[in-house]
Motif scaffolding. Structure first.
Motif, mmCIF file in Angstrom:
data_model
loop_
_atom_site.group_PDB
_atom_site.id
_atom_site.type_symbol
_atom_site.label_atom_id
_atom_site.label_comp_id
_atom_site.label_asym_id
_atom_site.label_seq_id
_atom_site.Cartn_x
_atom_site.Cartn_y
_atom_site.Cartn_z
ATOM 1 N N TYR A 122 0.843 -1.188 0.000
ATOM 2 C CA TYR A 122 0.000 0.000 0.000
ATOM 3 C C TYR A 122 0.882 1.242 0.000
ATOM 4 C CZ TYR A 122 -3.527 -3.483 1.133
ATOM 5 O OH TYR A 122 -4.353 -4.577 1.097
ATOM 6 N N THR A 123 1.259 1.639 -1.213
ATOM 7 C CA THR A 123 2.155 2.777 -1.403
ATOM 8 C C THR A 123 1.561 3.732 -2.432
ATOM 9 O OG1 THR A 123 3.365 1.738 -3.216
ATOM 10 C CG2 THR A 123 4.157 1.278 -0.981
ATOM 11 N N HIS A 124 2.170 4.930 -2.519
ATOM 12 C CA HIS A 124 1.722 5.916 -3.511
ATOM 13 C C HIS A 124 1.866 5.365 -4.920
ATOM 14 C CE1 HIS A 124 0.889 9.835 -5.231
ATOM 15 N NE2 HIS A 124 1.948 9.695 -5.995
ATOM 16 N N ALA A 125 2.976 4.678 -5.192
ATOM 17 C CA ALA A 125 3.204 4.135 -6.534
ATOM 18 C C ALA A 125 2.138 3.099 -6.886
ATOM 19 C CB ALA A 125 4.600 3.522 -6.621
ATOM 20 N N THR A 126 1.755 2.275 -5.906
ATOM 21 C CA THR A 126 0.719 1.267 -6.175
ATOM 22 C C THR A 126 -0.625 1.929 -6.406
ATOM 23 O OG1 THR A 126 1.923 -0.210 -4.669
ATOM 24 C CG2 THR A 126 -0.234 -0.929 -5.410
ATOM 25 N N VAL A 127 -0.936 2.973 -5.638
ATOM 26 C CA VAL A 127 -2.180 3.707 -5.866
ATOM 27 C C VAL A 127 -2.225 4.208 -7.306
ATOM 28 C CG1 VAL A 127 -3.476 5.795 -5.317
ATOM 29 C CG2 VAL A 127 -2.562 4.405 -3.478
ATOM 30 N N ASP A 128 -1.151 4.849 -7.756
ATOM 31 C CA ASP A 128 -1.115 5.387 -9.122
ATOM 32 C C ASP A 128 -1.362 4.283 -10.151
ATOM 33 O OD1 ASP A 128 -0.605 7.948 -8.227
ATOM 34 O OD2 ASP A 128 1.556 7.875 -8.640
ATOM 35 N N SER A 159 4.760 -0.646 2.884
ATOM 36 C CA SER A 159 3.472 0.059 2.872
ATOM 37 C C SER A 159 3.577 1.334 3.693
ATOM 38 C CB SER A 159 2.367 -0.831 3.436
ATOM 39 O OG SER A 159 2.086 -1.911 2.564
ATOM 40 N N ASP A 160 3.044 2.431 3.134
ATOM 41 C CA ASP A 160 3.116 3.707 3.839
ATOM 42 C C ASP A 160 1.735 4.239 4.213
ATOM 43 O OD1 ASP A 160 2.075 4.683 1.420
ATOM 44 O OD2 ASP A 160 4.031 5.387 0.708
ATOM 45 N N ARG A 161 0.705 3.387 4.081
ATOM 46 C CA ARG A 161 -0.659 3.767 4.461
ATOM 47 C C ARG A 161 -1.440 2.494 4.764
ATOM 48 N NH1 ARG A 161 -1.382 6.949 -0.772
ATOM 49 N NH2 ARG A 161 0.862 7.008 -0.396
ATOM 50 N N SER A 162 -2.568 2.651 5.413
ATOM 51 C CA SER A 162 -3.397 1.497 5.755
ATOM 52 C C SER A 162 -4.145 1.001 4.521
ATOM 53 C CB SER A 162 -4.405 1.870 6.845
ATOM 54 O OG SER A 162 -5.401 2.741 6.313
ATOM 55 N N GLU A 163 -4.656 -0.217 4.623
ATOM 56 C CA GLU A 163 -5.470 -0.762 3.533
ATOM 57 C C GLU A 163 -6.693 0.107 3.277
ATOM 58 O OE1 GLU A 163 -6.074 -5.123 3.018
ATOM 59 O OE2 GLU A 163 -8.156 -4.649 3.571
ATOM 60 N N ILE A 164 -7.329 0.580 4.343
ATOM 61 C CA ILE A 164 -8.530 1.403 4.181
ATOM 62 C C ILE A 164 -8.192 2.719 3.491
ATOM 63 C CG2 ILE A 164 -10.292 2.703 5.446
ATOM 64 C CD1 ILE A 164 -10.308 0.390 7.467
ATOM 65 N N ASP A 165 -7.112 3.380 3.903
ATOM 66 C CA ASP A 165 -6.714 4.630 3.244
ATOM 67 C C ASP A 165 -6.379 4.389 1.780
ATOM 68 O OD1 ASP A 165 -7.090 6.087 5.543
ATOM 69 O OD2 ASP A 165 -4.977 6.049 6.143
ATOM 70 N N PHE A 166 -5.748 3.254 1.501
ATOM 71 C CA PHE A 166 -5.422 2.893 0.123
ATOM 72 C C PHE A 166 -6.690 2.748 -0.710
ATOM 73 C CE2 PHE A 166 -4.626 -0.051 -3.299
ATOM 74 C CZ PHE A 166 -3.370 0.287 -3.773
ATOM 75 N N LEU A 167 -7.650 1.970 -0.208
ATOM 76 C CA LEU A 167 -8.887 1.741 -0.946
ATOM 77 C C LEU A 167 -9.685 3.027 -1.124
ATOM 78 C CD1 LEU A 167 -9.941 -1.614 0.744
ATOM 79 C CD2 LEU A 167 -9.351 -1.319 -1.669
ATOM 80 N N ARG A 168 -9.705 3.855 -0.089
ATOM 81 C CA ARG A 168 -10.438 5.122 -0.189
ATOM 82 C C ARG A 168 -9.835 6.009 -1.282
ATOM 83 N NH1 ARG A 168 -9.983 6.534 4.585
ATOM 84 N NH2 ARG A 168 -12.048 6.075 5.416
#
Length: 290
Positions: A122-128, A159-168
């Motif tokens: 759960y990282t910024h790169a994965t979010v992108d 991971s630099d954020r929680s699963e919930i923050d990632f999904l949101r």
């Protein structure tokens, strides 16, 4: 052939549905009121004809359908498979499902396909990357996708954020909805020692379009701690039913799938699971159901 259009579907209702298995066809048709809708796995219906398509066409005339993908590899570092995406578009255009969903996972690397749903950091790169892939899928099929929370057994140090923050963040940036798998929450919370109720409390339930329930296996890790495996091979256990009630109290009623993909039981067993979910759905206060 897929060119014969099935009856246009109605919206998937706030009732219990089941994942369709061919051995349950007679039971479903004999008692159609026992379920509100059916789910199919997209990859099982990407051919042009044959018995599976004929059965699905017949069911489509009676039930709303949810189309759930397991092979897009949304979280992979490689580009999405354009041939797979084209087959998915063709199926969705023909089927016109009431709901369409995929997993937050990856299963491809280079030219290899792994028959599993593997986790992502759960990282910024994965979010992108995930947002870009979801945008590509939604643009291709012309409808919103729901993204399912995974069942997890390990956590990534990076991971630099929680699963919930990632999904949101993924949901907000892509416009996709969320599929909240209650059994996955219970499995992950047990394996990683956090509160499943706290997870539900923090989850953006306003973005949820579908709920899942399923069974799991219990094992132990190398240190003797409980390890739950999301197997979809058993009835829903009482603690997951309790977590489902907790989720309904927070989120309100929502289409709910009973997943049972391995060691598949007789139809009456699955129908009883669906009936229990329907009973809990109908018990949600009217003000909350509005």
């Amino acid at each position: 052939m897929l060119d014969a259009q099935p009856k246009r579907p109605e919206k998937v209702p706030n009732r219990a549905g089941v994942g369709f298995k061919a051995q349950h066809l007679d039971g479903i048709l004999k008692d159609p009121d026992s379920i509100g809708w059916i789910e199919i796995h997209a990859e099982n219906y990407m051919g042009d004809g044959g018995r599976p398509i004929a059965q699905l066409r017949h069911l489509r005339e009676q039930f709303p359908v949810s189309c759930h993908g397991v092979g897009l590899s949304i979280g992979a570092e490689v580009p999405l498979d354009r041939d797979h995406l084209a087959r998915l578009k063709k199926l969705v255009n023909w089927l016109e499902p009431g709901l369409f969903s995929e997993h937050l996972a990856w299963s491809t690397h280079d030219s290899h396909f792994l028959n599993d749903l593997l986790p992502v950091p759960y990282t910024h790169a994965t979010v992108d990357r995930v947002v870009a892939h979801i945008n590509q899928v939604q643009d291709t099929v012309g409808r919103q996708m729901l993204l399912e929370n995974p069942s997890t057994y390990i956590a990534f140090e990076e991971s630099d954020r929680s699963e919930i923050d990632f999904l949101r963040e993924v949901s907000e940036r892509s416009g996709c909805g969320l599929l909240l798998d209650v059994n996955n929450v219970f499995v992950s919370a047990t394996n990683q020692n956090y509160s499943p109720q706290a997870y539900i409390d923090a989850f953006p339930t306003e973005r949820v379009g579908e709920l899942h329930l399923g069974g799991h296996e219990q094992d132990a890790d190398d240190f003797g701690a409980t390890l739950l495996i999301d197997s979809h091979s058993r009835p829903v256990v009482d603690p997951v039913w309790a977590l489902y009630e907790y989720t309904l109290a927070k989120a309100g009623p929502c289409p709910t799938l009973i997943e049972w993909d391995n060691d598949i039981p007789e139809w009456d067993v699955l129908a009883r699971e669906a009936a229990r979910a329907d009973q809990l759905l109908s018990a949600v206060p009217a003000a909350q159901a509005s």
